[in-house]
Design a protein around this motif. Structure first.
Motif, PDB file in Angstrom:
ATOM      1  N   PRO A 175      -6.049   6.604   5.791  1.00 33.02           N
ATOM      2  CA  PRO A 175      -5.256   5.395   6.049  1.00 33.02           C
ATOM      3  C   PRO A 175      -3.796   5.637   5.652  1.00 33.02           C
ATOM      4  N   VAL A 176      -2.871   5.294   6.527  1.00 34.76           N
ATOM      5  CA  VAL A 176      -1.453   5.521   6.249  1.00 34.76           C
ATOM      6  C   VAL A 176      -0.652   4.236   6.438  1.00 34.76           C
ATOM      7  N   SER A 177       0.467   4.161   5.736  1.00 34.35           N
ATOM      8  CA  SER A 177       1.347   3.001   5.855  1.00 34.35           C
ATOM      9  C   SER A 177       2.147   3.040   7.147  1.00 34.35           C
ATOM     10  N   ASN A 178       2.517   4.239   7.554  1.00 31.59           N
ATOM     11  CA  ASN A 178       3.219   4.473   8.820  1.00 31.59           C
ATOM     12  C   ASN A 178       2.989   5.931   9.193  1.00 31.59           C
ATOM     13  N   TYR A 179       3.581   6.357  10.295  1.00 29.17           N
ATOM     14  CA  TYR A 179       3.332   7.719  10.764  1.00 29.17           C
ATOM     15  C   TYR A 179       4.382   8.723  10.266  1.00 29.17           C
ATOM     16  N   VAL A 180       5.310   8.281   9.448  1.00 31.39           N
ATOM     17  CA  VAL A 180       6.415   9.153   9.029  1.00 31.39           C
ATOM     18  C   VAL A 180       5.926  10.296   8.152  1.00 31.39           C
ATOM     19  N   GLY A 181       5.228   9.968   7.072  1.00 33.35           N
ATOM     20  CA  GLY A 181       4.788  11.002   6.138  1.00 33.35           C
ATOM     21  C   GLY A 181       3.781  11.952   6.742  1.00 33.35           C
ATOM     22  N   ILE A 182       2.737  11.398   7.345  1.00 35.18           N
ATOM     23  CA  ILE A 182       1.711  12.243   7.955  1.00 35.18           C
ATOM     24  C   ILE A 182       2.292  13.011   9.139  1.00 35.18           C
ATOM     25  N   GLY A 183       3.255  12.403   9.828  1.00 34.07           N
ATOM     26  CA  GLY A 183       3.882  13.070  10.966  1.00 34.07           C
ATOM     27  C   GLY A 183       4.629  14.325  10.562  1.00 34.07           C
ATOM     28  N   ARG A 184       5.356  14.252   9.445  1.00 37.89           N
ATOM     29  CA  ARG A 184       6.081  15.426   8.965  1.00 37.89           C
ATOM     30  C   ARG A 184       5.119  16.539   8.595  1.00 37.89           C
ATOM     31  N   PHE A 185       3.997  16.159   7.967  1.00 38.27           N
ATOM     32  CA  PHE A 185       3.020  17.167   7.566  1.00 38.27           C
ATOM     33  C   PHE A 185       2.407  17.838   8.795  1.00 38.27           C
ATOM     34  N   VAL A 186       1.989  17.042   9.764  1.00 30.98           N
ATOM     35  CA  VAL A 186       1.332  17.573  10.948  1.00 30.98           C
ATOM     36  C   VAL A 186       2.296  18.431  11.769  1.00 30.98           C
ATOM     37  N   ALA A 187       3.533  17.981  11.894  1.00 32.14           N
ATOM     38  CA  ALA A 187       4.503  18.699  12.720  1.00 32.14           C
ATOM     39  C   ALA A 187       4.737  20.124  12.222  1.00 32.14           C
ATOM     40  N   GLY A 188       4.582  20.343  10.932  1.00 31.60           N
ATOM     41  CA  GLY A 188       4.781  21.677  10.382  1.00 31.60           C
ATOM     42  C   GLY A 188       3.573  22.576  10.471  1.00 31.60           C
ATOM     43  N   LEU A 189       2.444  22.026  10.962  1.00 32.29           N
ATOM     44  CA  LEU A 189       1.201  22.807  11.024  1.00 32.29           C
ATOM     45  C   LEU A 189       0.481  22.602  12.355  1.00 32.29           C
ATOM     46  N   MET A 190       1.248  22.537  13.417  1.00 33.04           N
ATOM     47  CA  MET A 190       0.669  22.214  14.719  1.00 33.04           C
ATOM     48  C   MET A 190      -0.401  23.210  15.164  1.00 33.04           C
ATOM     49  N   ASP A 191      -0.271  24.463  14.757  1.00 32.37           N
ATOM     50  CA  ASP A 191      -1.254  25.478  15.153  1.00 32.37           C
ATOM     51  C   ASP A 191      -2.552  25.386  14.351  1.00 32.37           C
ATOM     52  N   HIS A 192      -2.584  24.537  13.326  1.00 38.17           N
ATOM     53  CA  HIS A 192      -3.737  24.483  12.434  1.00 38.17           C
ATOM     54  C   HIS A 192      -4.424  23.121  12.424  1.00 38.17           C
ATOM     55  N   ILE A 193      -3.895  22.171  13.203  1.00 37.54           N
ATOM     56  CA  ILE A 193      -4.400  20.789  13.161  1.00 37.54           C
ATOM     57  C   ILE A 193      -4.629  20.258  14.570  1.00 37.54           C
ATOM     58  N   GLN A 194      -5.731  19.541  14.746  1.00 39.13           N
ATOM     59  CA  GLN A 194      -5.968  18.781  15.970  1.00 39.13           C
ATOM     60  C   GLN A 194      -5.840  17.293  15.637  1.00 39.13           C
ATOM     61  N   ILE A 195      -4.981  16.602  16.349  1.00 37.09           N
ATOM     62  CA  ILE A 195      -4.774  15.168  16.131  1.00 37.09           C
ATOM     63  C   ILE A 195      -5.756  14.400  17.010  1.00 37.09           C
TER      64      ILE A 195
ATOM     65  N   TYR B 163       0.848  -1.189   0.000  1.00 42.22           N
ATOM     66  CA  TYR B 163       0.000   0.000   0.000  1.00 42.22           C
ATOM     67  C   TYR B 163       0.881   1.235   0.000  1.00 42.22           C
ATOM     68  N   THR B 164       0.594   2.169  -0.890  1.00 45.15           N
ATOM     69  CA  THR B 164       1.248   3.463  -0.900  1.00 45.15           C
ATOM     70  C   THR B 164       0.226   4.484  -0.431  1.00 45.15           C
ATOM     71  N   ASP B 165       0.491   5.121   0.702  1.00 49.55           N
ATOM     72  CA  ASP B 165      -0.505   6.016   1.267  1.00 49.55           C
ATOM     73  C   ASP B 165      -0.466   7.392   0.604  1.00 49.55           C
ATOM     74  N   PRO B 166      -1.423   8.267   0.924  1.00 49.40           N
ATOM     75  CA  PRO B 166      -1.461   9.584   0.280  1.00 49.40           C
ATOM     76  C   PRO B 166      -0.223  10.431   0.517  1.00 49.40           C
ATOM     77  N   PHE B 167       0.594  10.071   1.534  1.00 44.83           N
ATOM     78  CA  PHE B 167       1.822  10.811   1.815  1.00 44.83           C
ATOM     79  C   PHE B 167       3.036  10.158   1.162  1.00 44.83           C
ATOM     80  N   ARG B 168       2.752   9.200   0.248  1.00 44.59           N
ATOM     81  CA  ARG B 168       3.763   8.502  -0.560  1.00 44.59           C
ATOM     82  C   ARG B 168       4.660   7.583   0.272  1.00 44.59           C
ATOM     83  N   MET B 169       4.165   7.163   1.406  1.00 46.81           N
ATOM     84  CA  MET B 169       4.869   6.183   2.223  1.00 46.81           C
ATOM     85  C   MET B 169       4.391   4.783   1.846  1.00 46.81           C
ATOM     86  N   ILE B 170       5.308   3.829   1.794  1.00 45.62           N
ATOM     87  CA  ILE B 170       5.006   2.488   1.298  1.00 45.62           C
ATOM     88  C   ILE B 170       4.967   1.467   2.430  1.00 45.62           C
TER      89      ILE B 170
END
Length: 307
Positions: free
Chosen positions: A267-287, A215-222
């Motif tokens: 759905p994600v393959s791991n937390y690496v790709g989505i983690g990088r995205f979220v970490a850069g927008l912490m003031d705009h996202i609720q996890i 599976y390749t997730d939307p954040f291009r993680m495999i």
């Protein structure tokens, strides 16, 4: 059209093409385009102004837009789509794998040459070996044949050697290929750019029952084993637009829940790709996924410790 940092080329191009195809097929109001494409009134007018600036005929009457039927108007598409020379060359070579007649393919190539100059395309002709590798892999998949990936360079093992594999699916943008690796007895992904050349053998697949697509997730993680982890985010408008623009495959998982609030169940393959995205927008996202919250805490701690 001038874009801020949040506008990636792929997002702008796909959005522009969708709007062009929409107004080419009929007559639509700004409200129609806003509702169908999920964009603001200001953004609609920005696209339409850009089309006009690029020389594309846009008719406007009684608050309705349509595309000019004058086939002689082609416009300077390079002003509209803003392809870099490398992107133009990528498109030029990708045309070769389109399943259409030779005349159409050549017309598309000629148009790119006209827009960007023959010297640009000819100087940077895409690694033909990669193009040929994709074609050979597609042929082997269709005919269920084993192939040898000659001179495959693996950064993990720091080796370069031949691999006997059974390719069964091309990955996103044909950059990877899913294969059953005969030597290891496992399904893996191989990067096409790391293959020296592909040899299609006369041997049929022997391990079809072992072919398990990852599976390749939307954040291009495999994920090689196909496992997925569901993550839920609440995003404000800025985060939602950035997510859709930078990772277009995520769009199908986004829904609006309130005024200026969007929910993304991805759905994600791991937390690496989505983690990088979220970490850069912490003031705009609720996890809203505890496992992802924990991953982000550890990710930020590691980053701070390295400072």
């Amino acid at each position: 059209m001038k874009y801020g940092d949040s506008w990636t080329r792929s997002r702008v191009l796909s959005q522009a093409l969708r709007i062009l195809m929409m107004i080419q097929s009929g007559k639509y109001s700004v409200s129609d385009i806003m509702e169908t494409q999920g964009i603001s009134r200001k953004t609609v007018y920005r696209y339409l102004d850009s089309f006009r600036a690029a020389g594309i005929g846009i008719n406007y009457s009684n608050h309705i837009f349509s595309l000019s039927r004058d086939d002689s108007i082609e416009g300077d598409l390079s002003k509209l789509f803003l392809f870099s020379p490398d992107e133009a060359v990528t498109l030029y070579n990708a045309i070769d794998v389109i399943e259409t007649n030779t005349v159409i393919r050549q017309k598309l190539k000629d148009r790119l040459m006209a827009l960007y100059g023959a010297h640009v395309v000819q100087e940077k002709l895409i690694r033909k070996e990669s193009l040929h590798s994709v074609q050979d892999l597609m042929l082997a998949i269709a005919n269920e044949q084993q192939v040898v990936l000659h001179g495959y360079s693996s950064p993990n093992s720091a080796t370069k050697r031949d691999r006997l594999v059974e390719p069964f699916r091309m990955g996103l943008d044909n950059e990877q290929v899913w294969c059953y690796d005969v030597d290891s007895g496992k399904c893996k992904t191989f990067k096409v750019s790391r293959i020296q050349n592909v040899e299609v053998t006369d041997r049929s697949w022997h391990f079809k029952h072992m072919h398990v697509g990852g599976y390749t997730d939307p954040f291009r993680m495999i994920s090689n084993d196909g496992r997925m982890f569901q993550c839920r985010l609440l995003l404000n408008r800025r985060a939602m637009e950035l997510l859709r623009e930078e990772y277009p495959l995520s769009e199908q998982y986004i829904s609006q829940t309130d005024t200026d609030i969007w929910q993304a169940d991805i759905p994600v393959s791991n937390y690496v790709g989505i983690g990088r995205f979220v970490a850069g927008l912490m003031d705009h996202i609720q996890i809203q996924t505890p496992e992802l919250q924990q991953y982000i805490r550890e990710y930020l701690k590691r980053s701070l410790d390295r400072m």
